[in-house]
Design a protein around this motif. Structure first.
Motif, short mmCIF file in Angstrom:
data_model
loop_
_atom_site.label_atom_id
_atom_site.label_comp_id
_atom_site.label_asym_id
_atom_site.label_seq_id
_atom_site.Cartn_x
_atom_site.Cartn_y
_atom_site.Cartn_z
N GLY A 180 0.79 -1.23 0.00
CA GLY A 180 0.00 0.00 0.00
C GLY A 180 0.82 1.28 0.00
N ARG A 181 2.15 1.12 -0.06
CA ARG A 181 2.99 2.32 0.00
C ARG A 181 3.93 2.40 -1.20
NH1 ARG A 181 2.66 5.05 4.68
NH2 ARG A 181 1.33 4.02 6.22
N ILE A 182 4.42 3.63 -1.44
CA ILE A 182 5.37 3.82 -2.52
C ILE A 182 6.70 3.19 -2.11
CG2 ILE A 182 6.64 5.58 -3.84
CD1 ILE A 182 4.15 7.40 -3.49
N ALA A 183 7.29 2.44 -3.05
CA ALA A 183 8.54 1.72 -2.74
C ALA A 183 9.51 1.90 -3.90
CB ALA A 183 8.23 0.23 -2.53
N ALA A 184 10.76 1.57 -3.64
CA ALA A 184 11.76 1.64 -4.71
C ALA A 184 11.35 0.70 -5.84
CB ALA A 184 13.13 1.24 -4.17
N PRO A 185 11.49 1.14 -7.10
CA PRO A 185 11.02 0.32 -8.23
C PRO A 185 12.01 -0.77 -8.59
CG PRO A 185 11.88 2.40 -9.03
CD PRO A 185 12.02 2.45 -7.54
N ALA A 186 12.28 -1.66 -7.63
CA ALA A 186 13.26 -2.72 -7.87
C ALA A 186 12.65 -4.05 -7.46
CB ALA A 186 14.51 -2.44 -7.05
N GLY A 187 13.08 -5.11 -8.13
CA GLY A 187 12.61 -6.44 -7.80
C GLY A 187 11.40 -6.85 -8.63
N GLU A 188 10.92 -8.02 -8.31
CA GLU A 188 9.76 -8.58 -9.05
C GLU A 188 8.49 -7.83 -8.69
OE1 GLU A 188 9.51 -11.62 -11.16
OE2 GLU A 188 11.52 -10.76 -11.40
N ALA A 189 7.59 -7.70 -9.68
CA ALA A 189 6.29 -7.08 -9.39
C ALA A 189 5.19 -8.03 -9.84
CB ALA A 189 6.17 -5.75 -10.12
N ARG A 190 4.15 -8.13 -9.01
CA ARG A 190 3.03 -9.01 -9.36
C ARG A 190 2.27 -8.48 -10.56
NH1 ARG A 190 -1.17 -9.74 -6.05
NH2 ARG A 190 -0.57 -8.21 -4.48
N GLU A 191 2.22 -7.13 -10.67
CA GLU A 191 1.51 -6.52 -11.80
C GLU A 191 2.33 -5.33 -12.30
OE1 GLU A 191 -2.38 -5.06 -10.80
OE2 GLU A 191 -2.85 -4.51 -12.89
N VAL A 192 2.37 -5.15 -13.61
CA VAL A 192 3.11 -4.02 -14.19
C VAL A 192 2.16 -3.26 -15.12
CG1 VAL A 192 5.07 -3.33 -15.64
CG2 VAL A 192 5.28 -5.31 -14.11
N ILE A 193 2.14 -1.93 -14.97
CA ILE A 193 1.35 -1.10 -15.89
C ILE A 193 2.29 -0.08 -16.52
CG2 ILE A 193 -0.57 0.53 -16.12
CD1 ILE A 193 -1.86 -0.70 -13.66
#
Ligand code: FE2
Length: 428
Positions: free
Chosen positions: A26-39
Motif C-alpha cells: 500500500g505504499r510507494i517503494a523503490a522500483p526494484a525487484g519482481e512485481a506481481r503486476e506491471v502497468i
C-alpha cells in the motif's frame, strides 16, 4: 523485496524524465525487484491524490430546488437555500453526497474538507455527514466544518448550535463574519469560533470577507486571534474576495500579517467568478483574493471547488482541475511555473492546510496516486484530462478509458488525441 505493482514510465510533477514507481504493502517503494503486476503509463503525469479543501457537500445537487436562482447572485442563493433547508432529511443529504463522493473519487480526490450548514436546530445535514464520514471509512478522508451559514450571532441559538456541532464531531470550526448583522457581531463570531476550536483541539476554517465591500476587514481579526491563541498552522481563511478591493497599502500590511499568523488561504474561483462584482457597473471587478501577492509573500494558498450544482453555482462535477482551469484565466496564472503552482494548489498545498500527514510521492508515503491521461501539468490543465487511474493504498479504485476521436481527412479516418506530438514538456 517484491512489489505488488510497478508503474512504468510515469512523469512526476515538474520532472522532465520518466521514472518507475514501485508499490508494496500500500505504499510507494523503490522500483526494484519482481512485481506481481506491471502497468506501462507511457509518460502519463502522476500526482499524489487530489485534495479538495473547500466544498459544501450538504448543498450539492440541489440546484433548482425549490426554485432556480434566476439572478445567479449570492443573496438569491442564500434565500433559496434557507427555503431548501426546511426539507432536508438525513437520508436525502446522504444520498446526494454519496453521488458526489463517487464523482470526487473518479476525479482523483481522496481527501475532502466539507463545510456543513449548522443553522438548523436539528443539525440534520451534520448528522448525515458524520454518518457518511464513518461509512466511507478507508476509501476517502472527510473533514467536516461546522459552518453557520446565517451567522453565529445573527441566527437564533447560533452559539449553542456551534457548540453542539463541535461535540457531535465536527473536525473544524467555521464562521461567516461578513454576513453577521454588525461589524461587532462579526468580530465576536471570529473570537468565539477560534476559542471553541482551541478548547476542543480543532482546526478553524472561516468564510471571511466574501464580498466586494472594501470595508469588510475581518481577515485582520483572524490573523490577530490566531496569534493570540497560538493556533498558527491550524487556521484557514476561505474566499477573502474583498482583498481584491482593498487599497494597496492596506493589502500589503494585511498580507504581511497573514504570513506572520501562518494562515492558510483558500480561493474558490468557480463560485466567486460568477458571484462577485454583482453591484458594479463597468468596469466590473473580478473579485478574487490576491493570489499572486499571497503566494509571493510565502502564504499557503489552495484552490477549492466550493459548490456542485447548488443554489449558488449550477454547474460543476467536483473536479478540482476544472476549478484550476478557471483560475488560470481569472487570476492570470498562465505562466509556465504558475501552471505548475496550480497543481500544488490542488495537491500539496491543501494537504498542508488540512494537516494531512504522510502525503506525497516519496518512498514510504501511502500509494494514493492519480494518473492523468496527459503527459504534463500544462496538458492536463489544457485538456482537463481524464484520470486514467486513481489509486488508494496501492489499489486501483477508479479507472477511466479516455474517449477516442477520429476525423475523416482527405477521405481517410484518422485518430485525433489533441496532443502536440507525444507531449509538450521535452518534445517526446
Ligand atoms: Fe464556501
Amino acid at each position: 523485496m517484491s512489489l505488488d505493482l510497478l508503474l512504468r514510465r510515469a512523469r512526476l510533477p515538474r520532472a522532465s524524465r520518466l521514472q518507475d514507481i514501485g508499490i508494496a504493502s500500500g505504499r510507494i517503494a523503490a522500483p526494484a525487484g519482481e512485481a506481481r503486476e506491471v502497468i506501462d503509463l507511457d509518460g502519463s503525469l502522476v500526482t499524489p491524490a487530489l485534495v479538495e479543501p473547500h466544498i459544501h457537500l450538504d448543498a450539492v445537487l440541489t440546484a433548482g430546488e425549490p426554485r432556480p436562482n434566476m439572478t445567479g447572485s449570492l443573496f438569491e442563493g442564500i434565500a433559496i437555500w434557507s427555503e431548501r433547508v426546511k426539507s432536508l432529511t438525513v437520508e436525502e443529504v446522504k444520498a446526494r453526497v454519496r453521488t458526489v463522493l463517487r464523482w470526487q473519487l473518479a476525479n482523483g480526490v481522496l481527501h475532502v474538507r466539507s463545510h456543513v450548514d449548522v443553522c438548523d436546530p436539528e443539525l440534520r445535514a451534520l448528522r448525515g455527514l458524520v454518518e457518511l464520514r464513518q461509512e466511507v471509512g478507508d476509501q476517502m478522508d472527510i473533514q467536516l466544518v461546522a459552518f453557520p451559514q446565517q451567522g453565529i450571532y445573527s441566527f437564533d441559538g447560533g452559539e449553542s448550535l456551534m457548540r453542539k456541532a463541535a461535540e457531535m464531531g465536527a473536525d473544524v470550526v467555521g464562521g461567516i463574519p461578513h454576513f453577521e448583522l454588525t461589524r461587532e457581531y462579526g468580530e465576536r463570531s471570529i473570537r468565539f469560533a477560534m476559542e471553541l476550536a482551541a478548547e476542543h483541539g480543532r482546526m478553524v476554517d472561516i468564510h471571511c470577507d466574501e464580498t466586494d465591500d472594501d470595508q469588510s476587514r475581518f481577515l485582520e481579526v483572524m490573523a490577530a486571534e490566531t496569534i493570540r491563541l497560538g493556533l498558527t498552522g491550524r487556521v484557514t481563511a476561505s474566499h477573502t474576495t474583498a482583498m481584491h478591493s482593498y487599497n494597496n497599502a492596506y493589502a500589503y500590511r494585511l498580507i504581511n500579517n497573514v504570513k506572520r499568523a501562518g494562515l492558510h488561504m483558500v480561493t474558490n474561483p468557480l463560485d466567486n467568478s460568477v458571484l462577485q462584482g454583482r453591484f458594479d457597473s463597468y468596469p466590473i471587478r473580478r473579485g478574487h483574493t490576491r493570489i499572486k501577492e499571497l503566494l509571493a509573500a510565502g502564504v499557503n494558498v489552495s484552490l477549492g471547488h466550493d459548490s456542485v450544482m447548488d443554489p449558488w453555482y449550477p454547474l460543476g462535477y467536483a473536479d478540482p482541475l476544472q476549478a484550476a482551469f478557471v483560475l488560470v484565466h481569472f487570476a492570470q496564472m498562465s505562466g509556465q511555473s504558475e501552471l505548475e503552482t496550480l497543481f500544488d494548489m490542488i495537491t500539496t498545498r491543501p494537504a498542508e492546510a488540512l494537516g494531512i500527514s504522510n502525503y506525497g510521492l516519496s518512498e514510504g508515503d501511502p500509494a494514493d496516486l492519480v494518473v492523468f491521461a496527459a503527459p504534463s501539468e500544462m496538458d492536463a490543465l489544457r485538456l482537463i484530462a481524464p484520470r486514467r487511474f486513481v489509486l488508494r493504498g496501492g489499489r486501483i479504485v477508479s479507472r477511466t478509458q479516455p474517449g477516442q476521436t477520429t476525423v475523416t481527412w482527405d477521405g481517410k479516418e484518422e485518430p485525433v488525441d489533441f496532443l502536440k506530438g507525444k507531449g509538450t514538456r521535452d518534445g517526446r
